[in-house]
Design an enzyme around this catalytic site. Sequence first.
Site, PDB file in Angstrom:
ATOM      1  N   ASP A  38      -5.150  28.437  -9.464  1.00 10.42           N
ATOM      2  CA  ASP A  38      -4.946  29.281  -8.287  1.00 10.42           C
ATOM      3  C   ASP A  38      -4.445  30.667  -8.670  1.00 10.42           C
ATOM      4  OD1 ASP A  38      -5.870  27.261  -6.696  1.00 10.42           O
ATOM      5  OD2 ASP A  38      -3.959  26.826  -5.728  1.00 10.42           O
ATOM      6  N   HIS A  52      -8.307  28.150  -0.593  1.00  9.69           N
ATOM      7  CA  HIS A  52      -9.547  27.534  -1.066  1.00  9.69           C
ATOM      8  C   HIS A  52     -10.597  27.429   0.037  1.00  9.69           C
ATOM      9  CE1 HIS A  52      -6.511  25.272  -3.784  1.00  9.69           C
ATOM     10  NE2 HIS A  52      -6.877  26.402  -4.364  1.00  9.69           N
ATOM     11  N   LYS A  81     -12.564  20.766   8.075  1.00 10.02           N
ATOM     12  CA  LYS A  81     -11.463  19.892   7.665  1.00 10.02           C
ATOM     13  C   LYS A  81     -10.607  19.515   8.867  1.00 10.02           C
ATOM     14  CE  LYS A  81     -10.770  21.952   3.081  1.00 10.02           C
ATOM     15  NZ  LYS A  81      -9.824  22.677   2.227  1.00 10.02           N
ATOM     16  N   TYR A  94      -6.385  14.791   4.274  1.00  4.93           N
ATOM     17  CA  TYR A  94      -7.532  15.607   4.672  1.00  4.93           C
ATOM     18  C   TYR A  94      -8.696  14.706   5.053  1.00  4.93           C
ATOM     19  CZ  TYR A  94      -5.655  19.280   1.503  1.00  4.93           C
ATOM     20  OH  TYR A  94      -4.901  20.205   0.852  1.00  4.93           O
TER      21      TYR A  94
END
Length: 180
Positions: free
Chosen positions: A168, A62, A72, A132
């Site tokens: 996905d 992603h 991130k 995250y």
Amino acid sequence: MIFHELHLAGAYRIELQLIADQRGAFARRFCAETFRARGLESDFVQRSVSYNRHAGTLRGMHFQAPPHLEAKLVRCTRGAIFDVIVDLRDGSPTYGRWHGEELSAENRSMLYIPKGFAHGFQSLVNNVEVDYEITPAYFADAGAGFRFDDPALEINWPLSDVIVSERDKALPPSAIGIKL
């Protein structure tokens, strides 16, 4: 914190420096001033957690499309994952290359993922949690990705029995041609 530059330009593994005594341990896991001094994003505005019930769960690959590119900071807080990043930055000397490594509650390592990278992971055990920190905030309309089994990348996922979402599975089959 100890910063280890990865072979993908701008990406880092960050190890915590534990200060331990008879009570346990303490460590700093983020310092905006330290990140800024290294030229890294330091204004993480969103924090998210991913819970993964079964070993083999695979989330990825992603990324956020421009103008909503994300940086991130990823850490596994329960269990263990194989975390993968792919450099999609147009003009980058490491464009199209991937890096993967184990992040676990035990090793306490984190990955700093710069803007312009795709990200995914596979849970290595049952009941995994991944934490995250993201900047800017997630923008659903900019969410994009490609299949975890892209034949051009040949990512070596550790577990062959994978659990993948329908979303996905429907991603484009390859990262070839994606430039952020």
